[in-house]
Design an enzyme around this catalytic site. Structure first.
Site, PDB file in Angstrom:
ATOM      1  N   GLU A  94       0.834  -1.196   0.000  1.00 41.98           N
ATOM      2  CA  GLU A  94       0.000   0.000   0.000  1.00 41.98           C
ATOM      3  C   GLU A  94       0.871   1.249   0.000  1.00 41.98           C
ATOM      4  OE1 GLU A  94      -3.902  -1.853   2.243  1.00 41.98           O
ATOM      5  OE2 GLU A  94      -2.409  -0.882   3.487  1.00 41.98           O
ATOM      6  N   CYS A 107       3.611   8.573   0.793  1.00 43.74           N
ATOM      7  CA  CYS A 107       4.160   7.667   1.788  1.00 43.74           C
ATOM      8  C   CYS A 107       4.265   6.307   1.112  1.00 43.74           C
ATOM      9  CB  CYS A 107       3.205   7.625   2.988  1.00 43.74           C
ATOM     10  SG  CYS A 107       3.681   6.424   4.217  1.00 43.74           S
ATOM     11  N   CYS A 114       6.911  -6.799   6.749  1.00 42.31           N
ATOM     12  CA  CYS A 114       8.024  -6.100   7.400  1.00 42.31           C
ATOM     13  C   CYS A 114       8.936  -7.088   8.104  1.00 42.31           C
ATOM     14  CB  CYS A 114       7.495  -5.076   8.403  1.00 42.31           C
ATOM     15  SG  CYS A 114       8.799  -4.008   9.065  1.00 42.31           S
ATOM     16  N   CYS A 118       7.519  -4.544  15.602  1.00 38.21           N
ATOM     17  CA  CYS A 118       6.984  -3.524  16.507  1.00 38.21           C
ATOM     18  C   CYS A 118       5.561  -3.915  16.920  1.00 38.21           C
ATOM     19  CB  CYS A 118       6.982  -2.157  15.832  1.00 38.21           C
ATOM     20  SG  CYS A 118       8.612  -1.681  15.239  1.00 38.21           S
ATOM     21  N   CYS A 121       2.290  -1.951  15.576  1.00 38.32           N
ATOM     22  CA  CYS A 121       2.154  -1.662  14.145  1.00 38.32           C
ATOM     23  C   CYS A 121       1.441  -2.797  13.416  1.00 38.32           C
ATOM     24  CB  CYS A 121       3.532  -1.432  13.538  1.00 38.32           C
ATOM     25  SG  CYS A 121       3.465  -1.091  11.766  1.00 38.32           S
ATOM     26  N   CYS A 339      -0.419   6.126   9.850  1.00 38.17           N
ATOM     27  CA  CYS A 339       0.811   5.446  10.297  1.00 38.17           C
ATOM     28  C   CYS A 339       0.489   4.145  11.004  1.00 38.17           C
ATOM     29  CB  CYS A 339       1.557   6.290  11.319  1.00 38.17           C
ATOM     30  SG  CYS A 339       2.376   7.680  10.645  1.00 38.17           S
TER      31      CYS A 339
END
Ligand code: SAH
Length: 350
Positions: A94, A107, A114, A118, A121, A339
Protein backbone atom coordinates in the site's frame (compact mmCIF):
# COMPACT_ATOMS: atom_id res chain seq x y z
CA UNK A 1 6.48 -12.91 -16.06
CA UNK A 2 7.77 -15.11 -18.87
CA UNK A 3 10.47 -17.51 -17.68
CA UNK A 4 14.08 -16.72 -18.50
CA UNK A 5 13.45 -13.08 -19.32
CA UNK A 6 15.07 -10.51 -17.08
CA UNK A 7 13.37 -7.44 -15.65
CA UNK A 8 15.05 -4.75 -17.72
CA UNK A 9 14.52 -2.11 -15.03
CA UNK A 10 16.77 -4.07 -12.69
CA UNK A 11 19.69 -2.87 -14.85
CA UNK A 12 21.57 0.34 -14.14
CA UNK A 13 22.19 2.80 -16.96
CA UNK A 14 25.77 1.55 -17.25
CA UNK A 15 24.67 -2.08 -17.44
CA UNK A 16 22.17 -1.23 -20.16
CA UNK A 17 24.82 0.66 -22.14
CA UNK A 18 27.17 -2.32 -21.81
CA UNK A 19 24.41 -4.64 -22.99
CA UNK A 20 24.02 -2.65 -26.21
CA UNK A 21 27.76 -2.47 -26.79
CA UNK A 22 27.84 -6.26 -26.34
CA UNK A 23 25.18 -6.48 -29.08
CA UNK A 24 27.41 -4.50 -31.44
CA UNK A 25 25.29 -1.37 -31.00
CA UNK A 26 26.21 2.02 -29.54
CA UNK A 27 26.17 2.72 -25.81
CA UNK A 28 23.94 5.71 -26.65
CA UNK A 29 21.16 3.23 -27.44
CA UNK A 30 21.31 2.17 -23.80
CA UNK A 31 20.81 5.77 -22.70
CA UNK A 32 17.82 6.12 -25.04
CA UNK A 33 16.15 2.97 -23.74
CA UNK A 34 16.91 3.96 -20.16
CA UNK A 35 15.09 7.25 -20.65
CA UNK A 36 12.08 5.39 -22.03
CA UNK A 37 12.05 3.01 -19.09
CA UNK A 38 12.23 5.66 -16.39
CA UNK A 39 11.37 9.30 -17.18
CA UNK A 40 8.98 8.41 -20.01
CA UNK A 41 7.51 5.43 -18.14
CA UNK A 42 7.24 3.12 -21.17
CA UNK A 43 5.15 0.02 -20.48
CA UNK A 44 6.22 -1.85 -23.61
CA UNK A 45 9.16 -1.91 -26.01
CA UNK A 46 6.67 -1.00 -28.75
CA UNK A 47 6.39 2.47 -27.19
CA UNK A 48 10.05 3.22 -27.86
CA UNK A 49 9.44 4.97 -31.15
CA UNK A 50 12.96 6.26 -31.73
CA UNK A 51 14.40 2.74 -31.46
CA UNK A 52 14.41 0.52 -34.55
CA UNK A 53 11.88 -2.28 -34.92
CA UNK A 54 14.62 -4.93 -34.89
CA UNK A 55 16.07 -3.57 -31.65
CA UNK A 56 12.66 -3.46 -30.03
CA UNK A 57 12.10 -7.08 -31.04
CA UNK A 58 15.53 -8.05 -29.69
CA UNK A 59 14.69 -6.37 -26.36
CA UNK A 60 11.35 -8.14 -26.23
CA UNK A 61 13.12 -11.48 -26.77
CA UNK A 62 15.45 -10.83 -23.82
CA UNK A 63 13.58 -8.74 -21.27
CA UNK A 64 10.27 -7.88 -19.65
CA UNK A 65 9.16 -4.50 -18.33
CA UNK A 66 7.42 -5.01 -14.99
CA UNK A 67 5.07 -2.35 -13.75
CA UNK A 68 2.95 -2.09 -10.67
CA UNK A 69 -0.80 -1.71 -11.03
CA UNK A 70 -2.98 0.36 -8.73
CA UNK A 71 -5.57 -2.25 -7.90
CA UNK A 72 -7.76 -0.26 -5.58
CA UNK A 73 -7.86 3.41 -4.63
CA UNK A 74 -9.63 4.65 -1.50
CA UNK A 75 -10.25 8.29 -0.58
CA UNK A 76 -10.54 9.47 3.00
CA UNK A 77 -12.92 12.22 4.10
CA UNK A 78 -9.82 14.34 4.81
CA UNK A 79 -8.54 13.98 1.23
CA UNK A 80 -5.93 11.30 1.94
CA UNK A 81 -5.72 8.67 -0.79
CA UNK A 82 -4.61 5.08 -0.27
CA UNK A 83 -3.51 2.87 -3.15
CA UNK A 84 -3.46 -0.91 -2.92
CA UNK A 85 -0.77 -1.77 -5.41
CA UNK A 86 -0.41 -5.14 -7.17
CA UNK A 87 3.11 -6.29 -8.01
CA UNK A 88 4.07 -8.48 -10.96
CA UNK A 89 3.92 -11.62 -8.78
CA UNK A 90 0.46 -10.68 -7.50
CA UNK A 91 1.59 -9.59 -4.03
CA UNK A 92 0.16 -6.34 -2.66
CA UNK A 93 1.60 -3.29 -0.92
CA UNK A 94 0.00 0.00 0.00
CA UNK A 95 1.03 3.60 -0.55
CA UNK A 96 -0.60 6.81 0.60
CA UNK A 97 -0.99 10.36 -0.72
CA UNK A 98 -1.29 12.93 2.05
CA UNK A 99 -2.44 16.36 0.88
CA UNK A 100 -2.03 19.54 2.92
CA UNK A 101 -2.48 23.18 1.87
CA UNK A 102 1.18 23.60 1.08
CA UNK A 103 2.30 20.19 -0.12
CA UNK A 104 1.37 16.72 -1.19
CA UNK A 105 3.36 13.90 0.33
CA UNK A 106 3.73 10.32 -0.87
CA UNK A 107 4.16 7.67 1.79
CA UNK A 108 5.68 4.62 0.10
CA UNK A 109 6.36 1.00 1.04
CA UNK A 110 9.76 -0.65 0.83
CA UNK A 111 8.91 -4.28 1.67
CA UNK A 112 5.94 -6.61 1.32
CA UNK A 113 5.21 -7.05 5.02
CA UNK A 114 8.02 -6.10 7.40
CA UNK A 115 11.21 -7.64 8.80
CA UNK A 116 10.61 -6.13 12.23
CA UNK A 117 8.18 -6.81 15.00
CA UNK A 118 6.98 -3.52 16.51
CA UNK A 119 4.08 -4.52 18.74
CA UNK A 120 1.96 -1.45 17.94
CA UNK A 121 2.15 -1.66 14.15
CA UNK A 122 -0.37 -3.45 11.93
CA UNK A 123 2.20 -4.08 9.19
CA UNK A 124 4.28 -6.13 11.66
CA UNK A 125 1.43 -8.63 11.86
CA UNK A 126 2.03 -9.51 8.22
CA UNK A 127 4.82 -11.88 7.30
CA UNK A 128 7.70 -10.31 5.45
CA UNK A 129 7.29 -11.79 1.99
CA UNK A 130 10.02 -10.01 0.09
CA UNK A 131 11.86 -6.78 -0.55
CA UNK A 132 10.54 -4.42 -3.18
CA UNK A 133 12.68 -3.79 -6.24
CA UNK A 134 13.82 -0.23 -7.00
CA UNK A 135 11.33 0.07 -9.88
CA UNK A 136 8.46 -1.06 -7.64
CA UNK A 137 9.24 1.73 -5.18
CA UNK A 138 9.72 4.24 -7.99
CA UNK A 139 6.40 3.27 -9.58
CA UNK A 140 4.53 3.93 -6.33
CA UNK A 141 5.89 7.48 -6.42
CA UNK A 142 4.90 7.92 -10.07
CA UNK A 143 1.36 6.67 -9.35
CA UNK A 144 0.98 9.14 -6.51
CA UNK A 145 2.49 11.98 -8.52
CA UNK A 146 -0.16 11.33 -11.19
CA UNK A 147 -2.93 11.31 -8.59
CA UNK A 148 -1.59 14.49 -7.05
CA UNK A 149 -1.75 16.24 -10.43
CA UNK A 150 -5.18 14.82 -11.18
CA UNK A 151 -6.91 15.46 -7.86
CA UNK A 152 -4.96 18.37 -6.37
CA UNK A 153 -3.70 20.09 -9.46
CA UNK A 154 -0.07 20.05 -8.40
CA UNK A 155 2.86 17.69 -8.60
CA UNK A 156 3.97 15.63 -5.65
CA UNK A 157 6.26 17.68 -3.39
CA UNK A 158 7.57 15.26 -0.74
CA UNK A 159 8.23 11.57 -0.20
CA UNK A 160 8.43 9.67 3.07
CA UNK A 161 9.53 6.04 3.36
CA UNK A 162 6.98 5.37 6.08
CA UNK A 163 4.75 2.83 4.39
CA UNK A 164 5.10 -0.90 4.84
CA UNK A 165 8.50 -2.32 5.66
CA UNK A 166 11.81 -1.31 7.13
CA UNK A 167 13.73 0.66 4.44
CA UNK A 168 17.13 -0.08 5.94
CA UNK A 169 16.48 -3.83 5.72
CA UNK A 170 16.11 -3.30 1.96
CA UNK A 171 18.94 -0.85 1.82
CA UNK A 172 20.32 -1.33 -1.69
CA UNK A 173 16.97 -1.16 -3.45
CA UNK A 174 15.76 1.82 -1.43
CA UNK A 175 18.90 3.77 -2.30
CA UNK A 176 18.62 2.79 -5.94
CA UNK A 177 15.00 3.95 -6.03
CA UNK A 178 15.99 7.30 -4.53
CA UNK A 179 18.73 7.62 -7.12
CA UNK A 180 16.08 7.24 -9.84
CA UNK A 181 13.57 9.52 -8.14
CA UNK A 182 16.19 12.27 -7.93
CA UNK A 183 17.99 11.72 -11.26
CA UNK A 184 17.17 13.84 -14.32
CA UNK A 185 16.28 10.66 -16.27
CA UNK A 186 13.76 9.83 -13.56
CA UNK A 187 11.62 12.33 -11.68
CA UNK A 188 14.30 14.91 -10.95
CA UNK A 189 13.06 15.52 -7.41
CA UNK A 190 15.30 17.10 -4.80
CA UNK A 191 16.64 14.63 -2.20
CA UNK A 192 15.92 17.24 0.46
CA UNK A 193 12.25 16.47 -0.04
CA UNK A 194 12.72 12.80 0.74
CA UNK A 195 12.73 11.30 4.24
CA UNK A 196 13.74 7.75 5.03
CA UNK A 197 12.22 6.52 8.27
CA UNK A 198 13.86 3.68 10.18
CA UNK A 199 13.29 1.83 13.39
CA UNK A 200 17.02 2.29 13.84
CA UNK A 201 19.49 -0.17 12.36
CA UNK A 202 22.84 1.27 13.54
CA UNK A 203 25.10 -0.45 11.00
CA UNK A 204 22.99 0.72 8.07
CA UNK A 205 22.70 4.28 9.39
CA UNK A 206 26.49 4.47 9.39
CA UNK A 207 26.75 2.96 5.93
CA UNK A 208 24.28 5.51 4.65
CA UNK A 209 26.29 8.33 6.21
CA UNK A 210 29.41 7.03 4.47
CA UNK A 211 27.66 7.15 1.12
CA UNK A 212 27.10 10.87 1.46
CA UNK A 213 23.34 10.69 0.89
CA UNK A 214 21.38 13.94 0.75
CA UNK A 215 17.95 12.86 1.91
CA UNK A 216 16.63 13.24 5.46
CA UNK A 217 16.57 10.67 8.21
CA UNK A 218 13.76 9.96 10.67
CA UNK A 219 14.05 7.45 13.50
CA UNK A 220 11.05 5.80 15.14
CA UNK A 221 12.21 6.14 18.70
CA UNK A 222 9.09 5.79 20.90
CA UNK A 223 11.23 5.38 24.00
CA UNK A 224 14.72 6.42 25.09
CA UNK A 225 14.84 3.73 27.79
CA UNK A 226 16.15 0.37 26.60
CA UNK A 227 13.86 -1.72 28.76
CA UNK A 228 10.74 0.08 27.58
CA UNK A 229 11.83 0.22 23.95
CA UNK A 230 12.63 -3.49 23.88
CA UNK A 231 9.21 -4.31 25.31
CA UNK A 232 7.44 -2.52 22.42
CA UNK A 233 10.08 -2.93 19.69
CA UNK A 234 11.69 -6.31 20.50
CA UNK A 235 14.52 -5.95 17.95
CA UNK A 236 15.89 -3.19 20.22
CA UNK A 237 17.41 -6.02 22.28
CA UNK A 238 19.85 -6.54 19.39
CA UNK A 239 20.31 -2.87 18.54
CA UNK A 240 20.31 -1.10 21.93
CA UNK A 241 20.00 2.68 22.27
CA UNK A 242 23.71 3.11 22.94
CA UNK A 243 24.51 1.67 19.48
CA UNK A 244 21.76 3.77 17.92
CA UNK A 245 23.14 6.88 19.58
CA UNK A 246 26.63 6.18 18.29
CA UNK A 247 25.32 5.62 14.74
CA UNK A 248 23.30 8.84 14.86
CA UNK A 249 26.30 10.83 16.07
CA UNK A 250 28.23 9.38 13.15
CA UNK A 251 25.40 10.27 10.76
CA UNK A 252 25.33 13.87 11.95
CA UNK A 253 29.10 14.28 11.89
CA UNK A 254 29.13 13.17 8.24
CA UNK A 255 25.91 14.72 6.87
CA UNK A 256 25.20 17.69 9.15
CA UNK A 257 21.56 16.79 8.65
CA UNK A 258 19.21 17.10 11.60
CA UNK A 259 17.37 13.94 12.63
CA UNK A 260 13.64 13.64 13.29
CA UNK A 261 12.53 11.35 16.11
CA UNK A 262 9.07 9.91 15.74
CA UNK A 263 7.40 9.25 19.03
CA UNK A 264 3.99 8.03 20.16
CA UNK A 265 2.95 8.52 23.79
CA UNK A 266 1.01 5.55 25.15
CA UNK A 267 -0.88 5.24 28.39
CA UNK A 268 1.02 3.14 30.93
CA UNK A 269 3.97 2.54 28.60
CA UNK A 270 5.97 5.74 28.18
CA UNK A 271 3.89 8.31 30.07
CA UNK A 272 6.05 8.82 33.17
CA UNK A 273 8.34 11.70 33.99
CA UNK A 274 11.35 9.41 33.66
CA UNK A 275 10.32 8.63 30.07
CA UNK A 276 10.22 12.35 29.29
CA UNK A 277 13.58 12.94 30.95
CA UNK A 278 15.17 10.09 29.03
CA UNK A 279 13.90 11.53 25.74
CA UNK A 280 15.20 15.01 26.56
CA UNK A 281 18.59 13.53 27.38
CA UNK A 282 18.66 11.47 24.17
CA UNK A 283 17.73 14.56 22.13
CA UNK A 284 20.84 16.35 23.35
CA UNK A 285 23.25 13.93 21.68
CA UNK A 286 22.57 15.03 18.10
CA UNK A 287 20.69 18.05 16.63
CA UNK A 288 17.13 16.85 16.14
CA UNK A 289 13.46 17.56 16.32
CA UNK A 290 10.70 15.45 17.80
CA UNK A 291 7.54 14.55 15.97
CA UNK A 292 4.82 13.41 18.36
CA UNK A 293 2.56 11.11 16.38
CA UNK A 294 -0.99 10.39 17.32
CA UNK A 295 -1.51 6.68 17.93
CA UNK A 296 -3.71 4.86 15.47
CA UNK A 297 -5.51 2.08 17.18
CA UNK A 298 -4.87 -1.34 15.67
CA UNK A 299 -7.14 -3.18 18.09
CA UNK A 300 -4.51 -4.23 20.63
CA UNK A 301 -5.57 -3.62 24.23
CA UNK A 302 -1.99 -2.98 25.40
CA UNK A 303 -1.72 0.23 23.39
CA UNK A 304 -3.88 3.26 24.11
CA UNK A 305 -3.07 6.87 23.25
CA UNK A 306 -2.07 8.82 26.38
CA UNK A 307 -4.29 11.82 27.26
CA UNK A 308 -3.33 15.29 26.05
CA UNK A 309 -1.98 16.28 29.51
CA UNK A 310 0.73 13.65 29.09
CA UNK A 311 1.59 14.84 25.60
CA UNK A 312 1.72 18.39 27.00
CA UNK A 313 4.19 17.23 29.64
CA UNK A 314 6.46 16.04 26.79
CA UNK A 315 6.00 19.26 24.82
CA UNK A 316 6.77 21.46 27.86
CA UNK A 317 9.92 19.56 28.76
CA UNK A 318 11.21 19.51 25.17
CA UNK A 319 10.50 23.20 24.61
CA UNK A 320 12.10 24.15 27.91
CA UNK A 321 15.22 22.40 26.66
CA UNK A 322 14.97 24.18 23.28
CA UNK A 323 14.27 21.00 21.38
CA UNK A 324 11.86 21.60 18.56
CA UNK A 325 8.70 19.54 18.77
CA UNK A 326 5.69 19.16 16.50
CA UNK A 327 2.50 17.23 16.97
CA UNK A 328 1.39 15.30 13.92
CA UNK A 329 -2.29 14.79 13.57
CA UNK A 330 -3.28 11.50 12.09
CA UNK A 331 -4.57 11.49 8.49
CA UNK A 332 -6.62 8.96 6.56
CA UNK A 333 -7.72 6.97 9.61
CA UNK A 334 -11.14 6.12 8.17
CA UNK A 335 -9.54 4.17 5.33
CA UNK A 336 -6.76 2.58 7.43
CA UNK A 337 -4.17 4.75 5.71
CA UNK A 338 -2.62 6.32 8.83
CA UNK A 339 0.81 5.45 10.30
CA UNK A 340 1.00 1.83 11.32
CA UNK A 341 -2.34 0.89 9.80
CA UNK A 342 -1.13 -0.44 6.45
CA UNK A 343 -1.98 -4.12 6.49
CA UNK A 344 -3.48 -4.98 3.10
CA UNK A 345 -6.89 -5.15 4.74
CA UNK A 346 -8.66 -5.02 1.43
CA UNK A 347 -7.10 -8.44 0.82
CA UNK A 348 -8.09 -10.05 4.09
CA UNK A 349 -11.12 -12.26 3.78
CA UNK A 350 -12.87 -12.54 7.12
N1 SAH B 1 9.89 0.78 9.47
C1 SAH B 1 10.02 2.20 9.37
C2 SAH B 1 8.95 2.87 8.52
C3 SAH B 1 7.51 2.44 8.68
S1 SAH B 1 6.53 2.97 10.05
C4 SAH B 1 10.06 2.80 10.75
O1 SAH B 1 9.83 2.09 11.72
O2 SAH B 1 10.35 3.99 10.87
C5 SAH B 1 6.20 4.65 9.96
C6 SAH B 1 5.96 5.28 11.33
O3 SAH B 1 4.68 4.91 11.91
C7 SAH B 1 6.99 4.84 12.35
O4 SAH B 1 7.41 5.95 13.07
C8 SAH B 1 6.20 3.89 13.24
O5 SAH B 1 6.78 3.73 14.49
C9 SAH B 1 4.85 4.55 13.26
N2 SAH B 1 3.75 3.66 13.67
C10 SAH B 1 3.68 2.34 13.55
N3 SAH B 1 2.51 1.89 14.02
C11 SAH B 1 1.81 2.98 14.43
C12 SAH B 1 0.51 3.17 14.98
N4 SAH B 1 -0.31 2.15 15.19
N5 SAH B 1 0.14 4.44 15.27
C13 SAH B 1 0.94 5.48 15.02
N6 SAH B 1 2.17 5.36 14.51
C14 SAH B 1 2.62 4.12 14.21
Amino acid sequence: MKKGKKDIRALTKEQLQEFFVGQGDKSFRGTQVYEWLWGKGAHSFEDMTNVSKETRQMLDDNFVINHIRVDQMQRSSDGTIKNAVKLHDNLTVESVLIPTKKRTTACVSSQVGCSLDCRFCATAKLKRMRNLNPDEIYDQVVAIDNESRLYFDKPLSNIVFMGMGEPLMNYKNVLKSIEMITSPEGLGMSPKRITVSTSGVPKMIKKMADEDVKFKLAVSLHSAIDEVRTSIMPFNANFPLEDLREALEYWYAKTKSRITYEYVVWKGINDKRKDVEALVKFCKYVPCKVNLIEYNDIGDETFKQAPSETTDMYIDALERNRISVTVRRSRGKDIDAACGQLANKSEVVA
